[in-house]
Design an enzyme around this catalytic site. Sequence first.
Site, mmCIF file in Angstrom:
data_model
loop_
_atom_site.group_PDB
_atom_site.id
_atom_site.type_symbol
_atom_site.label_atom_id
_atom_site.label_comp_id
_atom_site.label_asym_id
_atom_site.label_seq_id
_atom_site.Cartn_x
_atom_site.Cartn_y
_atom_site.Cartn_z
ATOM 1 N N CYS A 58 31.117 70.473 -2.491
ATOM 2 C CA CYS A 58 29.725 70.065 -2.739
ATOM 3 C C CYS A 58 29.140 69.278 -1.572
ATOM 4 O O CYS A 58 28.541 68.220 -1.756
ATOM 5 C CB CYS A 58 29.604 69.223 -4.004
ATOM 6 S SG CYS A 58 30.035 70.078 -5.505
ATOM 7 N N TYR B 46 25.865 67.545 -3.137
ATOM 8 C CA TYR B 46 24.785 68.528 -3.195
ATOM 9 C C TYR B 46 23.558 68.055 -2.439
ATOM 10 O O TYR B 46 22.437 68.459 -2.707
ATOM 11 C CB TYR B 46 24.397 68.863 -4.644
ATOM 12 C CG TYR B 46 25.317 69.848 -5.312
ATOM 13 C CD1 TYR B 46 26.457 70.303 -4.686
ATOM 14 C CD2 TYR B 46 25.041 70.328 -6.580
ATOM 15 C CE1 TYR B 46 27.304 71.204 -5.312
ATOM 16 C CE2 TYR B 46 25.882 71.235 -7.216
ATOM 17 C CZ TYR B 46 27.020 71.666 -6.568
ATOM 18 O OH TYR B 46 27.847 72.557 -7.174
ATOM 19 N N TRP C 75 24.507 64.888 -7.398
ATOM 20 C CA TRP C 75 25.623 65.497 -8.121
ATOM 21 C C TRP C 75 26.815 64.550 -8.178
ATOM 22 O O TRP C 75 27.554 64.519 -9.145
ATOM 23 C CB TRP C 75 26.030 66.819 -7.473
ATOM 24 C CG TRP C 75 27.189 67.444 -8.171
ATOM 25 C CD1 TRP C 75 27.163 68.184 -9.309
ATOM 26 C CD2 TRP C 75 28.564 67.348 -7.801
ATOM 27 N NE1 TRP C 75 28.435 68.563 -9.673
ATOM 28 C CE2 TRP C 75 29.311 68.070 -8.757
ATOM 29 C CE3 TRP C 75 29.236 66.730 -6.741
ATOM 30 C CZ2 TRP C 75 30.708 68.183 -8.686
ATOM 31 C CZ3 TRP C 75 30.617 66.844 -6.671
ATOM 32 C CH2 TRP C 75 31.337 67.566 -7.637
ATOM 33 N N TYR D 223 26.965 81.816 -7.948
ATOM 34 C CA TYR D 223 27.207 80.389 -7.735
ATOM 35 C C TYR D 223 28.430 80.196 -6.837
ATOM 36 O O TYR D 223 29.481 80.787 -7.072
ATOM 37 C CB TYR D 223 27.436 79.749 -9.093
ATOM 38 C CG TYR D 223 27.562 78.257 -9.111
ATOM 39 C CD1 TYR D 223 26.586 77.443 -8.546
ATOM 40 C CD2 TYR D 223 28.639 77.646 -9.747
ATOM 41 C CE1 TYR D 223 26.691 76.065 -8.608
ATOM 42 C CE2 TYR D 223 28.751 76.274 -9.824
ATOM 43 C CZ TYR D 223 27.775 75.484 -9.242
ATOM 44 O OH TYR D 223 27.885 74.118 -9.310
ATOM 45 N N HIS D 224 28.274 79.382 -5.795
ATOM 46 C CA HIS D 224 29.335 79.106 -4.817
ATOM 47 C C HIS D 224 29.596 80.283 -3.884
ATOM 48 O O HIS D 224 30.727 80.484 -3.432
ATOM 49 C CB HIS D 224 30.641 78.684 -5.506
ATOM 50 C CG HIS D 224 30.576 77.343 -6.144
ATOM 51 N ND1 HIS D 224 31.517 76.898 -7.055
ATOM 52 C CD2 HIS D 224 29.669 76.334 -6.014
ATOM 53 C CE1 HIS D 224 31.201 75.677 -7.460
ATOM 54 N NE2 HIS D 224 30.075 75.327 -6.837
ATOM 55 N N HIS E 226 26.233 76.839 -1.241
ATOM 56 C CA HIS E 226 25.379 76.710 -2.411
ATOM 57 C C HIS E 226 23.976 77.268 -2.173
ATOM 58 O O HIS E 226 22.971 76.617 -2.459
ATOM 59 C CB HIS E 226 25.307 75.256 -2.861
ATOM 60 C CG HIS E 226 26.605 74.733 -3.409
ATOM 61 N ND1 HIS E 226 27.638 74.330 -2.601
ATOM 62 C CD2 HIS E 226 27.044 74.583 -4.678
ATOM 63 C CE1 HIS E 226 28.649 73.932 -3.358
ATOM 64 N NE2 HIS E 226 28.321 74.086 -4.619
#
Length: 838
Positions: A437, A481, A499, A695-696, A781
Amino acid sequence: MQSRRIRALAGAFRRSPLLVAFALGSLLVGLTPWLGVASTRAAGAGPTPPPAPHHGVAPANAMEPMAPVLDRTGWTATASDEETVGENGRAANVLDGSTATIWHSKWTGTPAPLPHSITVDMHRTAVVSALVYKPRATGANGRVGEYRIHVSADGQNWGSPVATGTLADDTAAKTLGFAPQGARFVRLTAVTEAGNRGPWTSASEIDLLGDPGTPAATVDLPRTGWTATASDEETVKENGRAANVLDGDAATIWHSRYSGTAAPLPHSITVDTHRTTAVSALVYQPRKDGPNGRAGAYTVTTSTDGTTFGAPVASGTWRDDDTVKTATFTRVSNARFIRLTVTGEAGNRGPWTSAAEIRLSGPANPAAHGSWSRITGFPLVPVATAVLPGDKLLAWSAYAIDRFGGSNGYTQTAILDLKTGRVTQRRIDNTGHDMFCPGIAMLADGRVLVTGGSNAEKASIYDPATDAWSATGDMNIARGYQAMTLLSTGEAFVLGGSWSGTAGDKSGEVWSPDTGTWRKLPGVPAVPAMTADPRGAYRADNHMWLYATSGGKVLQLGPSKQMNWITTGGNGSITSAGPRGDSQDAMTGNAVAYDIGKLLTLGGSPAYENKPATRRAYTVSIDGDRAEAARTGDMGHARAFGNSVVLPDGKVAVFGGQAYPVPFSDATSVLTPELWDPATGRFTPLASMAVPRNYHSVANLLPDGRIFSGGGGLCGDCATNHADGAVFTPPYLLNEDGSPKPRPVITGGVPPRAAAGTSLTVTTGGPVASFVLMRAAAATHSTDNDQRRVPLASTATGTGAYTVSVPADKGVVLPGTYMLFALDAHGVPSVARFITVS
């Protein structure tokens, strides 16, 4: 299925008891039909929205693999060599259902040298999309490290590998994916042993996965002029006509007749394309408003005249969920009529069949749609990536190869050698930083600055020149994030990131390359740049889109619908730059700088998850202190969690994403990339992806003008971990037969370093039309604030010689490492030369 969820819940409890509340909620949702809650009829109430998952737990529906495990009845296995003296290490053991028995390469006497291979013969042709390799349960010797996978229809002709990669040295089962295709034989070749303990290879079990519902090497066929008819349809109690599957509206459906006496199964629907065309897959989208009528067991047949339909080109059983399904044909069919026949309702709730939309796919034309390389496996899920000189791609994830959580103080990393395709793995402990992240900025000297995440206050630097990681000063504010960009001053700016770290102010701060320390910017709070996400700052200040300009200024142009100008001198300041046209908030969309002072924003959703994504795209033009947004053409597909990459010719390619964003899910995946042309403002489809990238996931421009797309998942004990990637070759590099186009060649005159405002004398192997700098970039992300395309002024000074001018404004050409491309008159780029501009 429920027992697997219970086991997964127990595992989640062991890893983090705080996450069990969500997992229990997911389990109860999954148990609803088991507890006697009746299903509604076709036109009943809409589905209950899924609970919002905690970041670290996969939703219950992610526990099921997207592709079915193929029945191994009648299969046989043979190996290049096997141990029969010192133990029973025969190849057949990988198919006996027991993890206690293994295939082992020959080790008595003189051990058989690497590589070793094992071949599965299914004794029938089936669509195959992955090999599941289970290492031996006891002992470490023989675990597969570097691998290759081949497939064959006849056991004689194998062609190029469909997948290559490197596996982690552990006992976890590994799913090695590749583009779905019809085959009878599948061969796994071990090139190295994972731990380099010896020249051995072993395996306890091997499974193969079937059609995953994701087409590969295809392109959506245009539906203009198509019609649809059905064996029966409901016209009394609702508009359930067959034509609804072609109207582009997923809210309207075809439904089999249920008024009066319901028409019994099977039900069929036939699409008439009104022209004979090559078709290789049928895409079925179930209704979203309820489960009744979801297609289960099915066949697909084709015809040229609408009367004579041949043997099925696809058959199988789809799962009982609302994900988009694809029936991949075992052979390309030249047909006008394509018929889907449903012989069983997926949930056995009744004699119904329904469909929201039906699409068809055909073979891609490389010159128009590009092409995909084989899938490369990584020993981790590549959640973050950075392009490096020397044709390398740096990737990293978290403390573990397939999961994250806590602040463990170390990170799994890998480097892909783009020349050889080999992947190497390394765990980074010396910086005390779990870099999941993160914020990322490519520094002026070519190093990679990574901040925050799971160890939320930490900052680490990777130096590609020495292949070494080191710690730099901790941030003043712990973050995860967050957004980052390099400034025109050579400093790095960070903003947001709720986050992780203590809840509260996530205002901006700046890192100095001279001191390695951070200074706060109290005049740059994150609040004006936040979205209106219903979960508040935890999601509202994530993944901001930042574009650095002259004098240390930054335009924050999303994902909030309000744009803002930021200054970074002194205490800093943040002031409104106006709305992004008529756009709503667009979290997990992205922005790409496709020209000097010109950006394209794509997709996103009003909230981080569980809100429909948008198809909209906008251009943002910067003129001094003004930023003006305008609507451009819409994408063909709504996307959140997608990734976008600007190409040397100024076009922008967008990959993956979901129509309805849900972390750790492959539902509503968009498998068709698109290409935006700034000259027309229109998007056109590209060759379909074999693996969902949601996602990711990441995407990066490579120095040869191709694009890496990979990752997705990192959810531990779930089936949506995609520890792999593939390279996409854009159409500008290909002829219609797939052969490479001739390319310009830069032969000299590119120094390793140059100052802004410098003129270069570049030589080429022939005439070229233009030159462009593409900043070496880093993605995570869905966000890549390092991307930047800078067209250069050039003048021909002789045959194959050009004076090329680098802009003097560091707000245009940010300090850092760039790839210099030459383009011919048709927009075909050379292989790039790396240059660091200071």
